[in-house]
Design an enzyme around this catalytic site. Sequence first.
Site, mmCIF file in Angstrom:
data_model
loop_
_atom_site.group_PDB
_atom_site.id
_atom_site.type_symbol
_atom_site.label_atom_id
_atom_site.label_comp_id
_atom_site.label_asym_id
_atom_site.label_seq_id
_atom_site.Cartn_x
_atom_site.Cartn_y
_atom_site.Cartn_z
ATOM 1 N N LYS A 137 0.831 -1.196 0.000
ATOM 2 C CA LYS A 137 0.000 0.000 0.000
ATOM 3 C C LYS A 137 0.871 1.253 0.000
ATOM 4 O O LYS A 137 0.596 2.198 -0.730
ATOM 5 C CB LYS A 137 -0.942 0.003 1.209
ATOM 6 C CG LYS A 137 -1.960 1.136 1.118
ATOM 7 C CD LYS A 137 -3.097 0.974 2.101
ATOM 8 C CE LYS A 137 -3.949 2.229 2.154
ATOM 9 N NZ LYS A 137 -5.189 2.128 1.407
ATOM 10 N N LYS A 220 -6.923 -14.002 -9.021
ATOM 11 C CA LYS A 220 -7.688 -14.602 -7.943
ATOM 12 C C LYS A 220 -9.031 -13.879 -7.772
ATOM 13 O O LYS A 220 -9.088 -12.664 -7.948
ATOM 14 C CB LYS A 220 -6.869 -14.420 -6.667
ATOM 15 C CG LYS A 220 -7.081 -15.462 -5.628
ATOM 16 C CD LYS A 220 -6.090 -15.264 -4.504
ATOM 17 C CE LYS A 220 -6.829 -14.795 -3.262
ATOM 18 N NZ LYS A 220 -5.989 -14.733 -2.081
ATOM 19 N N LYS A 223 -12.176 -9.442 -3.524
ATOM 20 C CA LYS A 223 -12.953 -8.224 -3.438
ATOM 21 C C LYS A 223 -12.150 -7.012 -3.897
ATOM 22 O O LYS A 223 -12.673 -6.122 -4.532
ATOM 23 C CB LYS A 223 -13.355 -8.052 -1.972
ATOM 24 C CG LYS A 223 -14.241 -6.868 -1.688
ATOM 25 C CD LYS A 223 -14.641 -6.909 -0.221
ATOM 26 C CE LYS A 223 -14.323 -5.601 0.492
ATOM 27 N NZ LYS A 223 -15.100 -4.474 -0.012
#
Length: 361
Positions: A137, A220, A223
Amino acid sequence: MSATTAHPPAPETAPGPPATAEGAARPRVLSGIQPTSDSYHLGNYLGAVRNWQILQADYQPFFFIADQHAITVDWDPKLLRERTLRSVAQLLAAGVDPEKSAIFVQSHVPAHAQLAWVLNGITGFGEARRMTQFKDKSAKEGEGAASVGLFTYPVLMAADILLYRPHYVPVGEDQRQHLELTRDLAQRFNHRFKKTFRVPEPYILRATSKIYDLQEPTRKMSKSSSSPSGIIEMLDDPKVTAKKIRSAVTDSDGEIRYDPDEKPGVSNLLSLLSALGGESIADLEEQYAGKGYGQLKGDLAEVVTNYVTPYRDRTLELLDDQTYLLQVMAEGAGQAGPIAEATLRDVYQRIGFVAPGTPAR
Ligand code: TRP
């Protein structure tokens, strides 16, 4: 002294736990899941929740909703509350049984945050910075974009685990690094103070990595990286799900064969059908020889519908009974709390905190 317990059946897990318990009747397992979506998707379900249900037979499980981890990135309070309830309802709908498992919410057991604070004191800054979740991140958005909570996320996770002295921690491959840190911190603490924590074994659930996005089948199902049309949501209207399956990306050679490199889309459909229907991929290849993709998709849509419908109905029914959900959470915290507090007391004593109390006169 050591009793051997049978492996849980079916799920693709590695390594299968040898499951030797010292004194305890059943080895303890612990895992957590974040309440960060309205519905678990099929990848979450096959990778985690279904295995939790299976583990109940041979282990003593502690399963919790990691609401404190959910606030390490931006969140909406109303959604967080709703999703926590939805998570509990979905665990129950998946067959996680409050009679067999302690099901609780992380923030209901204050010892998690309390132990995390202690562990922060024995975790190196560089060690925490190397954790990929934070590293990715901050690499993408700059270090300023990540919260301090995200930085110390793995330390809270270590606390979650070590409080209960579990033998195994069933998690997906993506959590392996966090588990390594947990083991390091346990060993460090035990060495520096006194043997306090069990050093838990990872129990890596392989299935998660095998379910791919319907639209981008080399990715994959997740979400964070998939578009809505690539994900099968467990609580979606089954009609919506069937439509997504029918529009899944395949290829143009027309042959139904398992070949993840050359034919990722078709291979993913076969994996899904095998995971839910229970037939081996080889058997499916044989059955579908000479048939078209339309047939495969139609059959998969039907299998998925039959699979998710009772889960969805049960979840929606449970969500209408908040009193019951709250009662399950309270009972779970009632089981987990005293165990966690006992560990925390040992820790406080060993690190030199003065025990609170009124002096005797
Ligand atoms: N970090 C885990 C995940 O995102 C969730 C989690 C939090 C967890 N604490 C845990 C998993 C403790 C296992 C044990 O999947």
